[in-house]
Design an enzyme around this catalytic site. Structure first.
Site, mmCIF file in Angstrom:
data_model
loop_
_atom_site.group_PDB
_atom_site.id
_atom_site.type_symbol
_atom_site.label_atom_id
_atom_site.label_comp_id
_atom_site.label_asym_id
_atom_site.label_seq_id
_atom_site.Cartn_x
_atom_site.Cartn_y
_atom_site.Cartn_z
ATOM 1 N N GLY A 54 0.980 -1.225 0.079
ATOM 2 C CA GLY A 54 0.051 0.090 -0.268
ATOM 3 C C GLY A 54 0.960 1.189 0.000
ATOM 4 O O GLY A 54 2.102 1.143 0.571
ATOM 5 N N ALA A 55 0.611 2.262 -0.707
ATOM 6 C CA ALA A 55 1.559 3.245 -1.318
ATOM 7 C C ALA A 55 1.856 4.121 0.215
ATOM 8 O O ALA A 55 3.204 4.179 0.348
ATOM 9 C CB ALA A 55 0.718 4.256 -2.256
ATOM 10 N N ARG A 90 10.331 -0.959 -5.210
ATOM 11 C CA ARG A 90 8.786 -0.982 -5.758
ATOM 12 C C ARG A 90 8.569 0.282 -6.805
ATOM 13 O O ARG A 90 8.879 1.201 -6.173
ATOM 14 C CB ARG A 90 7.606 -1.291 -5.019
ATOM 15 C CG ARG A 90 7.797 -2.646 -4.222
ATOM 16 C CD ARG A 90 6.204 -2.890 -3.655
ATOM 17 N NE ARG A 90 5.411 -3.252 -4.672
ATOM 18 C CZ ARG A 90 3.885 -3.475 -4.640
ATOM 19 N NH1 ARG A 90 3.464 -3.314 -3.117
ATOM 20 N NH2 ARG A 90 3.174 -3.607 -5.293
ATOM 21 N N GLN A 203 -5.696 -9.026 -2.407
ATOM 22 C CA GLN A 203 -5.747 -7.874 -1.463
ATOM 23 C C GLN A 203 -7.006 -7.811 -0.856
ATOM 24 O O GLN A 203 -7.259 -7.160 0.247
ATOM 25 C CB GLN A 203 -5.287 -6.640 -1.867
ATOM 26 C CG GLN A 203 -3.420 -6.577 -1.761
ATOM 27 C CD GLN A 203 -3.162 -6.933 -3.330
ATOM 28 O OE1 GLN A 203 -3.844 -7.671 -4.067
ATOM 29 N NE2 GLN A 203 -1.960 -6.418 -3.742
ATOM 30 N N ASP A 243 -1.984 4.622 -6.117
ATOM 31 C CA ASP A 243 -0.399 4.507 -5.828
ATOM 32 C C ASP A 243 0.151 5.573 -6.554
ATOM 33 O O ASP A 243 1.270 6.077 -6.023
ATOM 34 C CB ASP A 243 -0.166 3.216 -6.400
ATOM 35 C CG ASP A 243 -0.700 2.060 -5.628
ATOM 36 O OD1 ASP A 243 -1.606 1.811 -6.000
ATOM 37 O OD2 ASP A 243 0.329 1.607 -4.752
ATOM 38 N N ASN A 253 -3.583 2.767 -10.076
ATOM 39 C CA ASN A 253 -4.086 2.055 -9.105
ATOM 40 C C ASN A 253 -3.841 0.509 -9.226
ATOM 41 O O ASN A 253 -3.639 0.208 -10.386
ATOM 42 C CB ASN A 253 -5.282 2.353 -8.307
ATOM 43 C CG ASN A 253 -5.759 1.895 -7.143
ATOM 44 O OD1 ASN A 253 -4.998 1.830 -6.072
ATOM 45 N ND2 ASN A 253 -6.916 1.062 -6.770
HETATM 46 O O1 MRU Z 1 0.273 -3.880 -4.425
HETATM 47 P P1 MRU Z 1 0.017 -3.198 -3.606
HETATM 48 O O2 MRU Z 1 -1.021 -4.165 -2.451
HETATM 49 O O3 MRU Z 1 0.818 -2.279 -2.805
HETATM 50 O O4 MRU Z 1 -1.111 -2.266 -3.880
HETATM 51 C C1 MRU Z 1 -2.032 -1.451 -3.283
HETATM 52 C C2 MRU Z 1 -2.834 -0.612 -3.793
HETATM 53 O O5 MRU Z 1 -3.111 -0.807 -4.876
HETATM 54 C C3 MRU Z 1 -3.731 0.328 -3.061
HETATM 55 O O6 MRU Z 1 -5.071 0.565 -3.527
HETATM 56 C C4 MRU Z 1 -3.066 1.482 -3.271
HETATM 57 O O7 MRU Z 1 -1.921 1.601 -2.669
HETATM 58 C C5 MRU Z 1 -3.716 2.668 -2.275
HETATM 59 S S1 MRU Z 1 -3.469 2.437 -0.499
HETATM 60 C C6 MRU Z 1 -3.790 3.450 0.261
#
Ligand code: MRU
Length: 367
Positions: A54-55, A90, A203, A243, A253
């Site tokens: 998550g970002a 990432r 997720q 993201d 996203n």
């Molecule tokens: O690959 P991830 O699980 O890190 O991706 C997360 C997402 O795409 C979330 O929707 C995004 O980070 C927004 S989180 C507040």
């Protein structure tokens, strides 16, 4: 957020041991395990292997990683090495770079002897700010949910669809997309959340876990179900996280977000994106051509992870051996499909004018 009667953030500093502790998200939703992140390599692994994800959470974790690196070698050269090492973990979520830049900018002017302590203080600040920012996002997003609830004078639930996990586990606390949901639920509004599975890493199961812990009514659906539900009038609102959002309002996203936005547009359903301003990449205008899309491992597609009846976590193959697979982890939803952005300073159009009306201090950043 509360887990089994105890308040947890998704990361916290253990003062006694001087280490960062995190919830190892690779075990969720099956098992709630916390682990210590000790070496710089541990920090990089935790981000790359998605023990934290998550970002906003990736950004906060990286800030603690810089603090760790500064303890043993606070030189300019090590600051640069650490920046590069963590930034390579990432590629898509901009909060990682945002946090690393913020650390570097704050530490470089300081004498080396002050850097370790200042870096740790800054990491705490970034984590604390994230909590406050997400709380504010929730207050602004709540207005959208309340308006829809008022129109439903029969007391039917407001039905919200979300994709991926933009919950408290993707941030330090509250979440972005979930913050309005938690706040609406806490003030007694009747809600029901459709939770997209979000293959390949599912997720959505983490979102379902979170919502369940908080008592928010929800239903877990496969990624392909959303369009059907929208066509049948079963979705009032879509809220996702992001993201990386460009200064013109294109939203990058989790893969599949774009299809939800298309279906929402076709069915006249509002599609909102919740984000802290640290997720805006002010240097980028066109999301489709300028945002690097993370390509993850083939194994995430050719196998699926789950827990057996015997309680053993493992993966099973779902494709014929040797099947070529592709695994782009994110997609870009063009701003024209986004009804609005929910930020810590309020709601705005998904456009440069909209974003700059709330964040005028970025007018001069070249994008
Ligand atoms: O690959 P991830 O699980 O890190 O991706 C997360 C997402 O795409 C979330 O929707 C995004 O980070 C927004 S989180 C507040």
């Amino acid at each position: 957020m509360i887990v089994d009667g105890k308040h947890f953030r998704s990361l916290w500093w253990n003062e006694t041991r001087s280490v960062l502790e995190i919830i190892d998200q690779t075990w969720l939703p099956y098992d709630f395990r916390t682990i210590q992140v000790v070496t710089l390599q541990d920090f990089a692994d935790a981000i790359r292997e998605m023990k934290v994800r998550g970002a906003p959470l990736i950004g906060a974790t990286a800030a603690y990683g810089v603090a760790r690196a500064m303890e043993s070698d606070p030189s300019d050269a090590n600051l640069d090495r650490t920046w590069n090492f963590l930034e390579a973990t990432r590629p898509t979520a901009i909060n990682l770079k945002w946090a690393l830049n913020r650390c570097r900018d704050a530490l470089l002017p300081l004498p080396e002897s002050d850097r370790a302590a200042s870096a740790l203080e800054l990491a705490h600040l970034i984590a604390d700010e994230d909590v406050q920012i997400n709380k504010k996002i929730g207050q602004h997003g709540l207005k959208i949910i309340s308006k829809i609830a008022q129109r439903k004078n029969n007391g039917d639930p407001v039905r919200i669809l979300t994709h991926c996990n933009a919950g408290w586990l993707a941030t330090v606390d509250w979440g972005t997309a979930t913050s309005p949901i938690y706040q609406a639920h806490d003030m007694g509004l009747n809600l029901h959340v459709w939770v997209d599975e979000t293959r390949p890493r599912n997720q959505g199961a983490i979102t379902a876990w979170e919502l369940g812990k908080h008592g928010v009514p929800h239903t877990y659906i496969v990624d392909n179900a959303g369009g059907h539900l929208m066509q049948h009038g079963m979705v009032d609102l879509v809220i996702t996280g992001t993201d990386r959002t460009t200064r013109c309002g294109d939203v990058c996203n989790k893969i599949g977000t774009y299809l939800k936005a298309l279906a929402a547009k076709d069915n006249d359903i509002p599609f909102y994106v919740a984000l802290p301003s640290s997720t805006v990449d002010w240097t980028v205008r066109n999301g489709l051509s300028e945002i690097p899309i993370e390509e993850r491992s083939d194994a995430e597609i050719s196998n699926i992870q789950g827990i057996s009846d015997a309680g053993k976590l493992g993966a099973v193959a779902v494709t014929p051996e040797g099947t070529p697979v592709g695994n782009p982890a994110f997609d870009v939803t063009p701003s024209r499909l986004v009804t609005g952005l929910i930020t810590e300073r309020g709601l705005c159009d998904a456009s440069e004018t909209g974003l700059l009306s709330l964040f005028p201090e970025f007018s001069d950043t070249v994008g």
